[in-house]
Design a protein around this motif. Sequence first.
Motif, PDB file in Angstrom:
ATOM      1  N   THR A  19      54.460  49.000  48.362  1.00 44.81           N
ATOM      2  CA  THR A  19      53.563  47.871  48.098  1.00 44.81           C
ATOM      3  C   THR A  19      52.133  48.196  48.540  1.00 44.81           C
ATOM      4  N   ARG A  20      52.037  48.826  49.688  1.00 43.81           N
ATOM      5  CA  ARG A  20      50.701  49.173  50.212  1.00 43.81           C
ATOM      6  C   ARG A  20      50.005  50.147  49.259  1.00 43.81           C
ATOM      7  N   VAL A  23      49.148  48.289  45.870  1.00 38.96           N
ATOM      8  CA  VAL A  23      48.045  47.320  45.970  1.00 38.96           C
ATOM      9  C   VAL A  23      46.725  48.060  46.131  1.00 38.96           C
ATOM     10  N   GLY A  26      45.395  49.531  43.140  1.00 44.68           N
ATOM     11  CA  GLY A  26      44.996  48.598  42.085  1.00 44.68           C
ATOM     12  C   GLY A  26      46.015  48.451  40.972  1.00 44.68           C
ATOM     13  N   GLU A  28      48.685  46.615  38.937  1.00 40.31           N
ATOM     14  CA  GLU A  28      49.118  45.229  38.708  1.00 40.31           C
ATOM     15  C   GLU A  28      50.650  45.136  38.700  1.00 40.31           C
ATOM     16  N   PRO A  29      51.185  43.992  39.070  1.00 37.48           N
ATOM     17  CA  PRO A  29      52.657  43.854  39.160  1.00 37.48           C
ATOM     18  C   PRO A  29      53.380  44.230  37.869  1.00 37.48           C
ATOM     19  N   TYR A  76      56.403  41.748  45.349  1.00 37.93           N
ATOM     20  CA  TYR A  76      55.175  42.534  45.171  1.00 37.93           C
ATOM     21  C   TYR A  76      54.108  41.672  44.493  1.00 37.93           C
ATOM     22  N   SER A  77      54.530  40.906  43.501  1.00 38.90           N
ATOM     23  CA  SER A  77      53.560  40.079  42.789  1.00 38.90           C
ATOM     24  C   SER A  77      52.936  39.018  43.713  1.00 38.90           C
ATOM     25  N   TRP A  80      50.448  40.870  45.812  1.00 39.73           N
ATOM     26  CA  TRP A  80      49.313  41.226  44.949  1.00 39.73           C
ATOM     27  C   TRP A  80      48.370  40.020  44.801  1.00 39.73           C
ATOM     28  N   ARG A  81      48.929  38.872  44.531  1.00 44.93           N
ATOM     29  CA  ARG A  81      48.107  37.676  44.315  1.00 44.93           C
ATOM     30  C   ARG A  81      47.423  37.253  45.620  1.00 44.93           C
ATOM     31  N   HIS A  83      46.641  39.177  48.142  1.00 40.73           N
ATOM     32  CA  HIS A  83      45.615  40.180  48.485  1.00 40.73           C
ATOM     33  C   HIS A  83      44.369  39.963  47.642  1.00 40.73           C
ATOM     34  N   ALA A  84      44.574  39.437  46.393  1.00 40.54           N
ATOM     35  CA  ALA A  84      43.422  39.197  45.514  1.00 40.54           C
ATOM     36  C   ALA A  84      42.687  37.899  45.886  1.00 40.54           C
TER      37      ALA A  84
END
Length: 428
Positions: A19-20, A23, A26, A28-29, A76-77, A80-81, A83-84
Amino acid sequence: MFHAVLTSETDWAGWRAATRSLVLGGVEPNAVRWTVGGTPHLLPEATGSFGVSRTLVSLASVAVQAREPERFGLLYSLVWRAHAGETLPDDDPDLRLARRWALAVRTDAHRMRTHLRFMPVGPHLLGWYAPAHYVLEANAQLLAQRFPARPWSVVTPDSSAHWDGTALRIGAGVPRIEDDETLAAWWDAHGDAILCDSTPGVTVPPAEELDEAPRPPDRPAIGPIVLPVASASALAAARTDAASCERCDLCDAATQTVFGEGPADAAVLFVGEQPGDQEDTIGRPFVGPAGQLLDRALEESGIDRRGIYITNAVKHFKFTLRGKRRIHVSPSPEEIAACGVWLDSERAIVRPKLLVLMGGSAARAVLGRPVAVTRERGQAIRLPDGQMAFVTVHPSYLLRVPEGEAQVREYRAFVRDLTAVRELVGMV
Ligand code: SF4
């Protein structure tokens, strides 16, 4: 498309590392495929850092143990969200799903600890269990922390965990085992090979660090842990856990949890409904008027109360106030079910030959269905785990029968039931 390969269904460290990288790279899931096993694929070089809330990490660490193939991608998604910079609302469908998985995992972990039984195989203790989710490793750590003294193995269809007194190892799973004999035979044939091929599990911190230990999978929700063999210390541990139980609302008004009492190796376990007013104040089961009547009937039937384990289906007193008086109210089926984990713990630790179910609530708690006490009274019922159950009335019923002939008749019938219990224990 990137391919993230994890080493096992419980590869939390692998999922975090992937995951690290993803992410920070960059990715995307929808550009990631997650699988367990196989040749590792190159992921983006991870440089820099990012942070998401501890709550999300904690949620992911539990939900990742769910037996749900899409969990790695969904978690993960979420990361991702987050972190964004997206704030995940409480009703977000993915977040809700992850929470549902985490709840199922916690429930399953708890169930495993309360239902797990061990049998001695030489100096070793051996237990088999089929968890609904991948909860073995996290549970094994807790077992090792709580009960470090004796070597044990827990085998499941997914994997196995082995404690030798100093280190925890994780090995292969085993086929579904139907009974103790098959398990013992299987262990004789394959135990050495499984132990030999096992790999080190996570380091187990000393028990006193338990509360500061990392969150799951290193530490699932704490519940009662059951030692497989009759053990006063396992009962004490379960009693301590139950003392802070808030699984239902009954703890709000009651004074304290009233746990069962008696020898950890008792052959007979008596189950009542719930503590009464005096039990709630004193903190011991069956010490009020119904308990005194039970004591008398036990004595007349030749049963020594000091030799039996006695408890209730529900551990907190449910009542309604009438002026200053606290009037007993029967627990609901939901409250009986919620409290079942504690009765399960007591049963699993004591492993009695016979359960005496006094009244409808106790019978419902053990038999899992509504029971007409007058119809099923006096019958020995074989339970799925091999224990026997015997239904009779609750002594408080005798106190409600109008004084006179009827009360004497009912009391004699109760003593006859208890005499039958004593005889039955000799037979079972
Ligand atoms: S009644 Fe049982 S389940 Fe409910 S809070 Fe008390 S101990 Fe927990």
